[in-house]
Design a protein around this motif. Structure first.
Motif, short mmCIF file in Angstrom:
data_model
loop_
_atom_site.label_atom_id
_atom_site.label_comp_id
_atom_site.label_asym_id
_atom_site.label_seq_id
_atom_site.Cartn_x
_atom_site.Cartn_y
_atom_site.Cartn_z
N SER A 97 2.92 39.77 15.48
CA SER A 97 2.81 40.29 14.11
C SER A 97 2.03 39.28 13.29
N PRO A 98 1.65 39.64 12.05
CA PRO A 98 0.99 38.65 11.21
C PRO A 98 1.83 37.39 10.97
N ALA A 99 3.15 37.54 11.07
CA ALA A 99 4.03 36.38 10.90
C ALA A 99 4.19 35.57 12.19
N ASN A 100 3.75 36.14 13.32
CA ASN A 100 3.90 35.47 14.61
C ASN A 100 2.70 35.82 15.51
N PRO A 101 1.50 35.38 15.12
CA PRO A 101 0.30 35.77 15.87
C PRO A 101 0.26 35.17 17.27
N ARG A 102 -0.59 35.75 18.07
CA ARG A 102 -0.82 35.33 19.45
C ARG A 102 -1.97 34.34 19.47
N ALA A 103 -1.76 33.20 20.11
CA ALA A 103 -2.79 32.16 20.19
C ALA A 103 -3.55 32.27 21.50
N ILE A 104 -4.86 32.14 21.44
CA ILE A 104 -5.72 32.18 22.62
C ILE A 104 -6.54 30.89 22.66
N TYR A 105 -6.54 30.24 23.80
CA TYR A 105 -7.29 29.00 24.03
C TYR A 105 -8.21 29.23 25.22
N PHE A 106 -9.41 28.65 25.19
CA PHE A 106 -10.35 28.93 26.28
C PHE A 106 -11.34 27.79 26.48
N ASN A 107 -11.93 27.77 27.68
CA ASN A 107 -13.10 26.96 27.95
C ASN A 107 -14.16 27.86 28.56
N ASP A 108 -15.07 27.36 29.34
CA ASP A 108 -16.20 28.19 29.78
C ASP A 108 -15.78 29.43 30.56
N ASP A 109 -14.71 29.37 31.33
CA ASP A 109 -14.29 30.58 32.04
C ASP A 109 -12.79 30.64 32.27
N THR A 110 -12.00 30.06 31.35
CA THR A 110 -10.55 30.18 31.42
C THR A 110 -9.97 30.45 30.05
N TYR A 111 -9.07 31.43 29.99
CA TYR A 111 -8.47 31.80 28.71
C TYR A 111 -6.95 31.89 28.89
N VAL A 112 -6.24 31.22 28.01
CA VAL A 112 -4.77 31.17 28.07
C VAL A 112 -4.22 31.72 26.75
N ALA A 113 -3.28 32.67 26.85
CA ALA A 113 -2.68 33.29 25.66
C ALA A 113 -1.20 32.93 25.58
N TRP A 114 -0.77 32.51 24.41
CA TRP A 114 0.60 32.05 24.18
C TRP A 114 1.11 32.61 22.87
N ILE A 115 2.38 33.05 22.87
CA ILE A 115 3.04 33.56 21.67
C ILE A 115 4.32 32.77 21.45
N PRO A 116 4.57 32.28 20.25
CA PRO A 116 5.83 31.59 20.00
C PRO A 116 7.02 32.48 20.36
N GLY A 117 7.94 31.95 21.15
CA GLY A 117 9.13 32.70 21.53
C GLY A 117 8.96 33.61 22.73
N ALA A 118 7.77 33.67 23.31
CA ALA A 118 7.53 34.56 24.44
C ALA A 118 8.03 33.94 25.75
N GLU A 119 8.46 34.79 26.66
CA GLU A 119 8.92 34.32 27.97
C GLU A 119 7.77 34.17 28.96
N THR A 120 6.59 34.68 28.59
CA THR A 120 5.46 34.68 29.53
C THR A 120 4.19 34.17 28.86
N ILE A 121 3.48 33.31 29.56
CA ILE A 121 2.13 32.91 29.18
C ILE A 121 1.17 33.73 30.03
N GLU A 122 0.15 34.31 29.41
CA GLU A 122 -0.82 35.14 30.11
C GLU A 122 -2.14 34.37 30.28
N ILE A 123 -2.71 34.48 31.46
CA ILE A 123 -3.96 33.77 31.76
C ILE A 123 -4.93 34.73 32.42
N ALA A 124 -6.20 34.59 32.09
CA ALA A 124 -7.26 35.35 32.77
C ALA A 124 -8.34 34.37 33.19
N SER A 125 -8.71 34.42 34.45
CA SER A 125 -9.63 33.43 35.02
C SER A 125 -10.82 34.14 35.65
#
Length: 432
Positions: A97-125
């Protein structure tokens, strides 16, 4: 000097799957020679996964960030790459939500998504042969060793759609949402286009940075019936402090830098184009070899028709590399984080210190409009016949032999600069 090596990419903004009945045999990426689901991945996260399973690496758990910090460290992804999306367009939509946005971090070909309070980190490679490969890391049992798990069908419902060229790819959408983060459809709105002009970008994303009188759709929460126009000042622009919308202290960085968003969009589009080009060429070469068997061995002999298609694939890829249709800026932009400096430092640089990562941010995003992904493993491992065709076309444009209107954004000076940089920094190009 900070490093930004090749690694992986996380689910950008994922639309909820509506279901699919397509059989695997009908999917090009499940056909020979790709065989996406059955093939072993060799992307950076798959390498990390093997090291974790062997005990060579132990991902450290943090009470606040879970395995995030350890993952970013192992994958060498800079915190300055953080972007924040608040539309509920992800697998864990109930937490966003706007009060709890999803953060995405990346380099040339790796992206990691994290949400405060989430049980799962999502990655796409990004895998050089397969395309985007998806993973999750479970954080629900912090006392247990971390497990990196590869995902296929569920992610591909959306991540192999028309938005990705029907290949396993990435999605970065501009989506109007309300104050809860739910998708909205205003009656009088700009059609969201994440890859279009600035005024149609970043709906559903937080955006920090200065951009003068230019407008964008970031930082907006829309009520049903609201009218949205790129010419209307919603008070959402030129924001340098995002704390009025959410608690920035919950995140590794307080920023969602517009410069990061611009680079991210280019990279997502290029990765999808590289995967689509790779798959189309490999499938065509494989079929051609089947049709020209000699002595029991497959001979990859392309017909005249196939070579025409290969040239078309190469031209489209060169257009992407040379940023045909790139966003134009009417005023200079500036971000709020250290990303621009971190990114430009990565090189490689030519003898005059120039790099394809140099940013302009005055009239265009990149000073030298040729994608830095030309240095990536994904590019280097394209089929040789396709690489040959790409290098021929690229040379023709940079030499000034191809002066078609679509390359008008490339001045003669820009062509000479790009050519000089590539000759100094790309051995495969300079050897031709």
């Amino acid at each position: 000097m900070k490093t930004w090596p090749s690694s992986t990419i996380v689910l950008m903004t994922v639309v909820l799957a509506m279901g699919s009945s397509r059989a695997a045999a009908q999917l090009s990426y499940e056909q020979q020679p790709i065989e996406y689901s059955q093939s072993k991945a060799t992307d950076p996260v798959s390498v990390l996964r093997q090291r974790v399973e062997s005990g060579a690496v132990t991902l450290a758990y943090d009470a606040h960030y879970g395995f995030l910090v350890s993952l970013l460290t192992e994958l060498e992804i800079p915190v300055s790459s953080q972007t924040l999306v608040f539309s509920k367009t992800s697998l864990q939509r109930h937490l966003i939500s706007p009060a709890n946005p999803r953060a995405i971090y990346f380099n040339d070909d790796t992206y990691v998504a994290w949400i405060p309070g989430a049980e799962t980190i999502e990655i796409a490679s990004t895998d050089a042969l397969l395309g985007t490969v998806f993973y999750t890391v479970d954080q629900s049992q912090p006392k247990m060793p971390a497990q990196v798990v590869r995902k296929t069908e569920r992610c591909l419902f959306c991540h192999a759609s028309s938005d990705t060229g029907r290949v396993p790819g990435l999605m970065m959408q501009s989506v109007f949402v309300n104050r809860d983060g739910d998708r909205m459809f205003p009656s009088d709105s700009i059609l969201p286009d994440a890859d279009g002009p600035l005024e149609a970008r970043w709906a559903g994303w937080f955006v920090s940075g200065r951009h003068g009188s230019q407008s964008h759709l970031g930082n907006l929460m829309i009520n049903r019936g609201d009218k949205v126009s790129g010419e209307v000042n919603h008070g959402n622009g030129n924001v340098v402090d995002l704390s009025k919308w959410f608690d920035v202290s919950k995140y590794l960085s307080p920023h969602s830098d517009l410069v990061v968003l611009l680079v991210l969009q280019h990279q997502v589009s290029m990765h999808n184009l590289l995967t689509e080009s790779n798959h189309r060429a490999r499938i065509m070469i494989h079929r051609s070899g089947k049709e020209h068997q000699k002595g029991g061995h497959e001979a990859s002999v392309l017909s005249a028709e196939d070579r025409i298609v290969l040239d078309q694939i190469a031209e489209r890829l060169v257009d992407g590399l040379l940023m045909v249709g790139q966003v134009e800026l009417s005023e200079p932009l500036s971000g709020t984080s250290e990303f621009a400096e971190d990114f430009s430092e990565l090189g490689p640089s030519d003898r005059d210190g120039r790099t394809l990562r140099d940013l302009d941010l005055g009239q265009t995003v990149f000073r030298y409009p040729c994608s830095y992904l030309i240095y990536s493993k994904t590019f280097d491992e394209l089929p040789q016949s396709l690489l040959d065709a790409v290098y021929r076309r690229l040379s023709n444009v940079l030499d000034g032999k191809d002066s078609r209107e679509k390359y008008a954004h490339l001045s003669m000076q820009a062509r000479e600069d790009i050519l000089a940089i590539l000759l100094d920094t790309k051995a495969e190009f300079s050897s031709r």
